[in-house]
Design a protein around this motif. Structure first.
Motif, mmCIF file in Angstrom:
data_model
loop_
_atom_site.group_PDB
_atom_site.id
_atom_site.type_symbol
_atom_site.label_atom_id
_atom_site.label_comp_id
_atom_site.label_asym_id
_atom_site.label_seq_id
_atom_site.Cartn_x
_atom_site.Cartn_y
_atom_site.Cartn_z
ATOM 1 N N ASN A 192 0.814 -1.229 0.000
ATOM 2 C CA ASN A 192 0.000 0.000 0.000
ATOM 3 C C ASN A 192 0.842 1.271 0.000
ATOM 4 O O ASN A 192 0.301 2.373 -0.074
ATOM 5 N N GLU A 193 2.158 1.133 0.046
ATOM 6 C CA GLU A 193 3.046 2.293 -0.096
ATOM 7 C C GLU A 193 3.571 2.410 -1.530
ATOM 8 O O GLU A 193 4.438 3.230 -1.809
ATOM 9 N N LEU A 194 3.055 1.561 -2.411
ATOM 10 C CA LEU A 194 3.520 1.554 -3.800
ATOM 11 C C LEU A 194 2.386 1.959 -4.738
ATOM 12 O O LEU A 194 1.212 1.727 -4.442
ATOM 13 N N SER A 195 2.745 2.534 -5.891
ATOM 14 C CA SER A 195 1.753 2.849 -6.923
ATOM 15 C C SER A 195 1.295 1.554 -7.600
ATOM 16 O O SER A 195 1.915 0.495 -7.425
ATOM 17 N N GLY A 196 0.218 1.646 -8.396
ATOM 18 C CA GLY A 196 -0.273 0.473 -9.122
ATOM 19 C C GLY A 196 0.800 -0.146 -10.003
ATOM 20 O O GLY A 196 0.987 -1.366 -10.016
ATOM 21 N N GLY A 197 1.507 0.705 -10.734
ATOM 22 C CA GLY A 197 2.547 0.190 -11.625
ATOM 23 C C GLY A 197 3.667 -0.496 -10.846
ATOM 24 O O GLY A 197 4.186 -1.535 -11.261
ATOM 25 N N GLN A 198 4.013 0.092 -9.697
ATOM 26 C CA GLN A 198 5.058 -0.533 -8.860
ATOM 27 C C GLN A 198 4.573 -1.863 -8.295
ATOM 28 O O GLN A 198 5.338 -2.835 -8.246
ATOM 29 N N LYS A 199 3.306 -1.923 -7.891
ATOM 30 C CA LYS A 199 2.762 -3.202 -7.393
ATOM 31 C C LYS A 199 2.841 -4.264 -8.485
ATOM 32 O O LYS A 199 3.191 -5.426 -8.210
ATOM 33 N N GLN A 200 2.487 -3.866 -9.716
ATOM 34 C CA GLN A 200 2.521 -4.869 -10.784
ATOM 35 C C GLN A 200 3.966 -5.297 -11.063
ATOM 36 O O GLN A 200 4.218 -6.468 -11.375
ATOM 37 N N ARG A 201 4.918 -4.406 -10.891
ATOM 38 C CA ARG A 201 6.327 -4.808 -11.049
ATOM 39 C C ARG A 201 6.741 -5.824 -9.981
ATOM 40 O O ARG A 201 7.477 -6.775 -10.271
ATOM 41 N N VAL A 202 6.265 -5.590 -8.755
ATOM 42 C CA VAL A 202 6.549 -6.565 -7.696
ATOM 43 C C VAL A 202 5.938 -7.921 -8.072
ATOM 44 O O VAL A 202 6.579 -8.975 -7.946
ATOM 45 N N ALA A 203 4.687 -7.882 -8.567
ATOM 46 C CA ALA A 203 4.017 -9.133 -8.938
ATOM 47 C C ALA A 203 4.769 -9.845 -10.066
ATOM 48 O O ALA A 203 4.851 -11.081 -10.087
ATOM 49 N N ILE A 204 5.312 -9.077 -10.995
ATOM 50 C CA ILE A 204 6.080 -9.683 -12.095
ATOM 51 C C ILE A 204 7.377 -10.291 -11.550
ATOM 52 O O ILE A 204 7.736 -11.417 -11.897
ATOM 53 N N ALA A 205 8.046 -9.576 -10.660
ATOM 54 C CA ALA A 205 9.267 -10.130 -10.042
ATOM 55 C C ALA A 205 8.935 -11.427 -9.301
ATOM 56 O O ALA A 205 9.670 -12.422 -9.394
#
Ligand SMILES: Nc1ncnc2c1ncn2[C@@H]1O[C@H](COP(=O)(O)OP(=O)(O)O)[C@@H](O)[C@H]1O
Ligand SMILES: [Mg+2]
Length: 227
Positions: free
Chosen positions: A140-153
């Motif tokens: 919840n401290e990340l933007s949507g795009g950053q969350k999706q990057r985490v999910a991709i990692a």
């Protein structure tokens, strides 16, 4: 890599059955980047669940890397799913109380990797998706795009041979969606096989092959390898 033959999927519906996939045959080779497009309810997610071994066909056959998926034991199936296939979803599916780093490490915990190995790999993957400076943040401290990057990692943690993404830009604004598609494109250029579902023709255009599915059937298949 993927070979589907006459795959049907039906669900019971009152006295009859709902035929969601109708005789779908599809081959995908190692290294392809495929988009699947089609109206809502046309069977895209159902097809992806079968490709990802999260669900099984009602009839027809599925071979993944020359293994007949229908003949695998539950343990073999779970192993295939965890070791060979990475999943990315529209709404990220991150665990809210864990940092980005721990979210990416989690599949490696399940795979039984040692702590130092997991930590090093998760840090490397988060750096590769451009989040070296956000590793210790909660979702919840990340933007949507950053969350999706985490999910991709996280999807890449077990070094899968296939990456599946169901509407990965569906919850993102246009500019962020483009950044995520550029990341998928880079992963594909480095050899990852990718199958991605989208509604958006612009998103689909990043792929080298676009399949259209309507009412449970493939109606168009542009850019197939060797075609
Ligand atoms: N588990 C299920 N039980 C019954 N019907 C389902 C189930 N999963 C999907 N369906 C139905 O199958 C159809 C296709 O769904 P889906 O594959 O999710 O479509 P899409 O991803 O293209 O929007 C829909 O009519 C949906 O309601
Ligand atoms: Mg869907």
């Amino acid at each position: 890599m993927i070979r589907l033959r006459n795959v049907c999927k039906s669900y019971p519906s009152g006295d009859t059955e709902l035929r969601v996939l109708k005789e779908v045959s599809l081959d995908v080779s190692e290294g392809e980047f495929v988009s699947i497009m089609g109206p809502s309810g046309s069977g895209k997610s159902t097809l992806m669940h079968i490709i990802g071994c999260l669900d099984v066909p009602t009839s027809g056959s599925y071979q993944f890397r020359n293994q007949h998926v229908g003949e695998l034991s539950p343990v073999e199936l779970a192993r295939l799913r965890n070791q060979e296939i990475g999943f990315v979803f529209q709404n990220f599916h991150l665990l809210p109380r864990m940092s980005a780093l721990r979210n990416v490490e989690l599949p490696l915990v399940y795979a039984g990797e040692r702590k130092d190995v997991r930590r090093a790999r998760a840090m490397r993957l988060l750096s590769e998706v451009g989040l070296a400076d956000r590793m210790h943040h909660l979702p919840n401290e990340l933007s949507g795009g950053q969350k999706q990057r985490v999910a991709i990692a996280r999807a890449l943690a077990n070094q899968p041979s296939l990456l599946l993404a169901d509407e990965p830009t569906g919850a993102l604004d246009t500019a962020t969606g483009k950044d995520i598609m550029t990341l998928f494109q880079k992963l594909n250029e480095n050899g990852m096989t990718i199958i991605l579902i989208t509604h958006d023709p612009h998103v689909a255009s990043y792929a080298t092959r676009v399949i259209r599915i309507v009412d449970g059937q493939i109606v168009d298949d542009q850019g197939r390898a060797g075609a």
